[in-house]
Design a protein around this motif. Structure first.
Motif, short mmCIF file in Angstrom:
data_model
loop_
_atom_site.label_atom_id
_atom_site.label_comp_id
_atom_site.label_asym_id
_atom_site.label_seq_id
_atom_site.Cartn_x
_atom_site.Cartn_y
_atom_site.Cartn_z
N SER A 128 0.83 -1.21 0.00
CA SER A 128 0.00 0.00 0.00
C SER A 128 0.86 1.26 0.00
O SER A 128 0.35 2.36 0.15
CB SER A 128 -0.93 0.00 1.22
N ASN A 129 2.17 1.08 -0.13
CA ASN A 129 3.13 2.19 -0.12
C ASN A 129 2.93 3.08 1.12
O ASN A 129 2.95 4.30 1.04
CB ASN A 129 3.01 3.02 -1.40
N GLY A 130 2.69 2.42 2.24
CA GLY A 130 2.60 3.13 3.51
C GLY A 130 1.21 3.67 3.83
O GLY A 130 1.02 4.30 4.87
N ALA A 131 0.21 3.42 2.93
CA ALA A 131 -1.15 3.90 3.24
C ALA A 131 -1.66 3.19 4.50
O ALA A 131 -2.38 3.76 5.30
CB ALA A 131 -2.09 3.63 2.07
N TYR A 132 -1.27 1.93 4.65
CA TYR A 132 -1.61 1.18 5.86
C TYR A 132 -0.34 0.97 6.67
O TYR A 132 0.76 0.93 6.11
CB TYR A 132 -2.20 -0.18 5.50
N THR A 133 -0.53 0.81 7.98
CA THR A 133 0.64 0.67 8.85
C THR A 133 0.58 -0.65 9.60
O THR A 133 -0.43 -0.97 10.23
CB THR A 133 0.61 1.78 9.94
N SER A 134 1.67 -1.39 9.55
CA SER A 134 1.70 -2.63 10.33
C SER A 134 1.92 -2.26 11.80
O SER A 134 2.54 -1.24 12.10
CB SER A 134 2.79 -3.58 9.85
N ILE A 135 1.40 -3.09 12.64
CA ILE A 135 1.42 -2.73 14.06
C ILE A 135 2.37 -3.64 14.83
O ILE A 135 2.41 -4.83 14.59
CB ILE A 135 -0.01 -2.81 14.64
N GLU A 136 3.13 -3.01 15.75
CA GLU A 136 4.00 -3.82 16.60
C GLU A 136 3.16 -4.39 17.73
O GLU A 136 2.35 -3.66 18.32
CB GLU A 136 5.10 -2.92 17.15
N HIS A 137 3.31 -5.66 18.00
CA HIS A 137 2.53 -6.28 19.07
C HIS A 137 3.36 -7.34 19.79
O HIS A 137 4.44 -7.71 19.33
CB HIS A 137 1.24 -6.89 18.50
N ARG A 138 2.86 -7.80 20.91
CA ARG A 138 3.54 -8.84 21.70
C ARG A 138 2.48 -9.56 22.52
O ARG A 138 1.32 -9.10 22.58
CB ARG A 138 4.60 -8.20 22.62
N ALA A 139 2.85 -10.65 23.15
CA ALA A 139 1.87 -11.35 24.00
C ALA A 139 2.40 -11.42 25.43
O ALA A 139 3.55 -11.81 25.65
CB ALA A 139 1.61 -12.76 23.45
#
Ligand SMILES: O=C(O)CCC(=O)C(=O)O
Ligand SMILES: [Fe+2]
Length: 372
Positions: free
Chosen positions: A279-290
């Motif tokens: 998406s060329n940065g239109a969407y952002t992946s999210i950092e997560h953890r458990a």
């Protein structure tokens, strides 16, 4: 339990058995599980509740094959601002989810010798256990099993095909039901940024699909350990099911770790690095953890949906113009995948390697080759 591995992903060995250890009375947490570097998460208190995770109701988003523009806009801003939502009315039957719960629980309760049949083999990252790359590596408080399940010819013959038949059948139904949901969501995400459906289908049809099932045992000192190291997923999208309803997922939002709670029967969907790239940065992946807790074990099943191995990943051409140059490099999915698995989870570091630096962009030459 450990075995030596040397492979395309580097020199590694695997370890398994947090469950075995956690089942015994434990006075001291072994040093290699203690994670002082983990930032604490924020806690809710009166007058300061945790932010509500956006809900996407698939029924109101799509009806009779048509989507509602206002709902689509909501989906877009959710994926941009949060990279993360819970989906309800997703169409996966509650009976199947109940069956999955029973089968996954049964699987993790198998004796260790049984589960060791699926242990990660030399030269691989798939199977039961955790890959170890260095003697001082810190470990997660969770036992997991990771495998590629699509394309079918890439399945490891000693993993899924050798699972107990009722578990295998249940997983097969789950794979195909969740795949339908994933394709719907991917189509909608594409539509919201004006990618045409054909383009999305070409990338994701019969794409690489994989699964990680994780058992997080309770821990007497949960604040000293982490169930799953902070990371973003190297996927298009990930669909997570909290199999036994126990929570523990935390996301990094505006610099703070937030524990998230979900509606019963909702799936958790997160945007992965590949979607941020496409998406060329239109969407952002999210950092997560458990995170883990003192009282109850937690089981999750994450399904990862990716472009096919032969696809080239990079910002989709229809989104690029001289005004909107590519922010990410291009690479074959196969190489991207190998690269991701040749190092340990580490926040969004893997995505950052794909980012075209401003200097390169300003120089211009890379940009031109990327646009056509
Ligand atoms: O256990 C969870 O809730 C998250 C799992 C996850 O993030 C993963 O497997 O990549
Ligand atoms: Fe993840």
């Amino acid at each position: 339990m450990a075995s030596k591995l040397t492979n395309v992903f580097g020199s590694t060995r695997s370890v398994l058995g947090v469950m075995d250890m956690a089942n015994k009375p434990l006075k001291v947490i072994p040093e290699n599980y203690i994670r002082p570097e983990m930032e604490p998460s924020i806690q809710s208190d009166i007058g300061n509740p945790l932010p509500a995770i956006p809900i996407v109701d698939l029924k109101s988003l799509v009806s009779d094959g048509q989507f509602k523009r206002t709902e689509l806009e909501k989906l877009y801003s959710t994926c941009k601002d949060w990279g993360f939502f819970q989906v309800i009315n997703h169409g996966v039957s509650p009976q199947l989810l109940e069956k999955l719960k029973l089968e996954v629980e049964k699987f993790f309760q198998l004796p260790t010798e049984e589960k060791m049949k699926y242990e990660i083999k030399p030269g691989d990252v798939q199977g039961y256990g955790t890959v170890i790359r260095s003697e001082d590596q810190k470990l997660d408080w969770g036992d997991r099993c990771y495998m590629v399940i699509n394309p079918v010819h890439r399945r490891k013959p000693y993993l899924l095909p050798k699972f107990p038949p009722s578990f295998r059948d249940t997983l097969e139904s789950y794979f195909s039901e969740v795949r339908k949901l994933a394709m719907t969501l991917l189509g909608l995400l594409g539509k919201a940024i004006n990618m045409d459906l054909k383009e999305v289908e070409d990338i994701f049809d019969d794409g690489m699909q994989s699964i990680r099932m994780t058992y997080y045992p309770p821990c007497p000192k949960p604040e000293h350990v982490i169930g799953l190291t902070p990371h973003s997923d190297a996927t298009g999208i990930t669909i997570v099911h909290q199999v036994n309803g126990v929570e523990g997922l935390e996301i990094k939002k505006d610099g703070a770790w937030i524990p998230v709670t979900f509606l019963p029967h909702a799936f958790v969907v997160n945007v992965g690095d590949v979607m941020e790239i496409l998406s060329n940065g239109a969407y952002t992946s999210i950092e997560h953890r458990a995170a883990v807790n003192k009282e109850r074990e937690r089981i999750s099943v994450a399904m990862f949906f990716n472009p096919k191995f032969e696809a080239e990943i990079g910002p989709v051409k229809s989104l690029l113009s001289p005004e909107t140059p590519p922010l990410f490099k291009r690479m074959l999915m196969e190489d991207y995948f190998k690269d991701f698995f040749s190092s340990n989870l580490n926040g969004k570091a893997h995505l950052e390697k794909m980012r075209i630096q401003c200097v390169e962009r300003d120089r211009g030459e890379k940009v031109e080759t990327q646009i056509q």
